[in-house]
Motif scaffolding. Structure first.
Motif, PDB file in Angstrom:
ATOM      1  N   ARG A 150       0.843  -1.206   0.000  1.00 52.90           N
ATOM      2  CA  ARG A 150       0.000   0.000   0.000  1.00 52.90           C
ATOM      3  C   ARG A 150       0.879   1.258   0.000  1.00 52.90           C
ATOM      4  O   ARG A 150       0.639   2.196  -0.753  1.00 52.90           O
ATOM      5  N   GLU A 151       1.902   1.226   0.832  1.00 55.17           N
ATOM      6  CA  GLU A 151       2.801   2.395   0.896  1.00 55.17           C
ATOM      7  C   GLU A 151       3.571   2.591  -0.408  1.00 55.17           C
ATOM      8  O   GLU A 151       3.741   3.717  -0.881  1.00 55.17           O
ATOM      9  N   ILE A 152       4.048   1.482  -0.961  1.00 55.22           N
ATOM     10  CA  ILE A 152       4.837   1.574  -2.206  1.00 55.22           C
ATOM     11  C   ILE A 152       3.975   2.140  -3.332  1.00 55.22           C
ATOM     12  O   ILE A 152       4.398   3.002  -4.099  1.00 55.22           O
ATOM     13  N   ARG A 188       1.664   4.096  -3.129  1.00 48.45           N
ATOM     14  CA  ARG A 188       1.386   5.529  -2.920  1.00 48.45           C
ATOM     15  C   ARG A 188       2.660   6.360  -3.008  1.00 48.45           C
ATOM     16  O   ARG A 188       2.630   7.561  -2.771  1.00 48.45           O
ATOM     17  N   ASP A 189       3.783   5.694  -3.276  1.00 45.43           N
ATOM     18  CA  ASP A 189       5.061   6.400  -3.328  1.00 45.43           C
ATOM     19  C   ASP A 189       5.372   6.786  -4.767  1.00 45.43           C
ATOM     20  O   ASP A 189       5.626   5.916  -5.608  1.00 45.43           O
ATOM     21  N   ARG A 202       2.583   7.865   4.337  1.00 44.01           N
ATOM     22  CA  ARG A 202       1.664   7.615   3.207  1.00 44.01           C
ATOM     23  C   ARG A 202       0.436   6.806   3.612  1.00 44.01           C
ATOM     24  O   ARG A 202      -0.389   6.471   2.770  1.00 44.01           O
ATOM     25  N   LEU A 203       0.349   6.476   4.906  1.00 46.29           N
ATOM     26  CA  LEU A 203      -0.865   5.835   5.410  1.00 46.29           C
ATOM     27  C   LEU A 203      -1.688   6.886   6.147  1.00 46.29           C
ATOM     28  O   LEU A 203      -1.132   7.829   6.695  1.00 46.29           O
ATOM     29  N   ARG A 207      -3.962  11.520   5.451  1.00 40.36           N
ATOM     30  CA  ARG A 207      -2.633  10.901   5.434  1.00 40.36           C
ATOM     31  C   ARG A 207      -1.784  11.483   6.559  1.00 40.36           C
ATOM     32  O   ARG A 207      -1.854  12.698   6.827  1.00 40.36           O
TER      33      ARG A 207
END
Lengths: 378, 241
Positions: free
Chosen positions: A13-15, A17-18, B91-92, B132
């Motif tokens: 999920r983080e990747i 959004r990166d 980013r969460l 976020r």
């Protein structure tokens, strides 16, 4: 293993959004066809381009026709040797004794014009000799006592394409397996430390080995996606570019299903190994930037084996060479692309080598990830 | 009352420095226990050993009967830690940050959402739960850090200099939260060098200096004949030199 799955989901999920990672993958997928397009345009232009020959003296009859047919434009100059330095591509002086040629080997245009000139002169000489012999009633074939007929076992155009692919495909596969997930690997290791989230993560009851597995899996998936995206875009681009003519049709490069299968298998092994290695390096680093510095030497390690195929195309190593990680993947891919068959023993040795490499990298990452110094060093 | 956290003759060396030199203390459920000392005294190292991030070189630590050396995962299930370093995953969203730690703490899948909702409501985070984390203020991030530390409802809560990076309002909320947790029967360990806070909040305190306990007991008893805890602290530390 539930903790590993939880970490994997969160990391993905983080990747996703990166922007850094997504842009890197997107650029690689776009850049490959662009580079290939430029290469094909340059090579096409080189073949079609006409070069200028500066000359002085009286040209033998009929030679000018051959010059024009071979893309060499004739131009009368005062001093061919001087003109060949810059004004024209090569200079020629026709005299009673024959022909003097002047060219600068440091100029690529001069080299190409020279090759064309030699071809013209060979043809011209052969034609003149044949005509003289015929005039004297002698069969010109006496000059060719051992006629040779060449029968290529595969299309020369296809061979040229395979040769091209056997360098580029391993190169892109290895480079993207490393760089595609590098940003994510450093973010999930050095970045975790830099953001001060590592301590909270290690305070959870989740076993640290499982946390690490989740991170490695996520980085492996991204590396794999990046490598396959870049290769797919390369193959699409190659399918649009002609590499000469084969059986009257333009020859295009394609990957056989066998080669594609081997490539994906190697990509999985490489991605997992690189993910473990880069996470281990990132865990050593105190921040993202330091992690990048640690990872920089890896670029050289990956480029070197791929270059072997370029510089030593007929490199036929013993089985022991297939134990060397990365080089073995390059060699297996080269074999399957060039010969269209898989040496299963070599593939088995390669697989074993890469699995052991991945396991060693995982163990190193786990040792680094579980040591107290990870938290004590600020 | 039975001790929730028991530290016995704890020693720890980090690199060339012997940081802890035989620390002993007990913290009980339903109280706020103050761990006081100047910077470098060994407060953070003590807390890190209690929560199993570091292992003891000598001595022992048990949390609700679980030894940190032999049952670290059981200890971590029962401890929540809030530090001054409020690192969150940028980013969460705030909610996703909390849910991640809830899942890793072993809360059952069907329970995670309810538990996360509960802490969001308890800490009044509803207005920014979906934002976020990278866009949150320091105070909001600190709330996320608290939420992820308590989402598994641990019986022992440790606060390590929790207000050092916060403004007055956010600091006040943290202090209120500690008092509320004590009221819920939690064992709250509060590590600080802000003695004014400690005097107001702590039922009992232990003062450490250069890795050794120099005083311990009920706050009023440690303050003794001095006007406030700060005077007592300075006097005790000076005597220990």
């Amino acid at each position: 293993m539930k903790a590993g799955a939880i970490v994997f989901r969160k990391e993905m999920r983080e990747i996703l959004r990166d922007r850094r990672t997504l842009i890197a993958i997107g650029l690689a997928a776009l850049a490959t066809p662009l580079v290939l397009f430029v290469i094909s345009q340059v090579s096409t232009r080189t073949v079609a381009q006409a070069y200028t020959v500066g000359y002085t003296g009286t040209m033998p009859a009929g030679l000018d026709v051959l010059f024009n047919a071979t893309g060499l434009n004739l131009k009368l100059v005062d001093d061919p040797a001087e003109a060949a330095k810059q004004q024209v591509d090569i200079g020629i002086v026709f005299s009673d004794k024959g022909l003097d040629e002047y060219y600068d080997p440091t100029r690529q245009s001069a080299q190409i014009a020279d090759i064309r000139l030699q071809a013209i002169l060979s043809k011209y000489d052969a034609a003149k000799v044949a005509a003289s012999l015929q005039a004297k009633g002698v069969d010109p074939s006496v000059l060719n006592p051992l006629p040779v007929s060449v029968h290529p076992l595969s299309s020369p155009a296809q061979a040229a394409g395979n040769s091209f692919l056997s360098f580029f495909l391993p190169y892109i596969l290895i480079t993207m397996s490393l760089t595609g997930g590098l940003s994510a690997a450093l973010d999930t290791s050095a970045g975790e430390r830099e953001r001060k989230t590592l301590e909270s993560l290690l305070l959870t009851p989740a076993p640290r080995g499982n946390i690490l597995i989740g991170k490695i899996l996520a980085v492996s998936v991204i590396s794999l996606v990046a490598a396959i995206a870049a290769i797919t875009s390369m193959l699409i681009a190659l399918s649009q570019i002609s590499f000469g003519v084969s059986q009257g049709e333009p020859a295009h490069i394609g990957l056989s299903p066998l080669a594609a299968g081997v490539m994906i298998w190697l990509a999985v092994l490489l991605a997992a190994s690189f993910a473990s290695l880069t996470i281990a390096l990132g865990t050593l680093a105190r921040n993202f930037r330091q992690g990048q510095a640690y990872a920089t030497p890896l670029y050289f390690i990956t480029i070197f084996p791929a270059s072997i195929v370029l510089f030593i195309p007929d490199f036929n190593p013993s089985l022991a060479y297939y134990l060397i990680p990365i080089l073995n993947a390059v060699l297996v891919l080269r074999d399957v692309i060039v010969h269209g068959t898989v040496a299963w023993t070599a593939l088995a040795v390669t697989t074993l080598s890469l699995v052991v490499t991945g396991a060693v990298c995982f163990y190193a990452a786990l040792r680094l990830f579980t040591r107290e110094a990870l938290l004590v060093r600020s | 009352m039975e001790a929730a956290v028991r530290v016995d003759r704890l020693e720890k060396t980090l690199g060339p420095n012997k940081v802890l030199r035989g620390i002993s203390l007990e913290a009980r459920s339903g109280e706020i226990f103050g761990l006081l000392g100047p910077n470098g005294a060994g407060k953070t190292t003590t807390l890190r050993v209690i929560c199993t991030l570091l292992g003891p070189d000598a001595g022992s630590v048990d949390v609700l009967g679980f030894d940190t050396r032999t049952q670290p995962e059981e200890v971590r299930r029962r401890v929540g830690v809030v530090t001054a370093e409020i690192g969150v995953y940028p980013r969460l969203s705030a909610r996703e940050n909390i849910a991640y730690f809830a899942e890793l703490s072993g809360i059952l899948d069907g329970e995670v959402s309810r538990r996360v909702d509960t802490v969001i409501e308890r800490l009044d985070m509803g207005s920014f739960a979906k934002q976020r984390a990278e866009s949150l203020s320091s105070g909001q991030k600190q709330k996320v850090a608290i939420a992820r530390a308590i989402v598994h409802d641990p019986p022992v809560l440790m606060f390590d200099e929790p207000t050092s990076n916060l403004d007055v309002l956010a600091s006040r909320e943290i202090r209120d939260f500690m008092v509320e947790s004590k009221g819920r029967g939690k064992c709250v360990i509060f590590s600080t060098h802000v003695l004014h806070d400690a005097e107001r909040l702590c039922d009992r305190v232990t003062i450490i200096h250069e890795g050794r306990v120099v005083a311990g007991g009920p706050t009023a008893e440690v303050r003794g004949r001095y006007q406030d805890l700060e005077d007592a602290f300075l006097s005790l530390v000076e005597a220990a030199r």
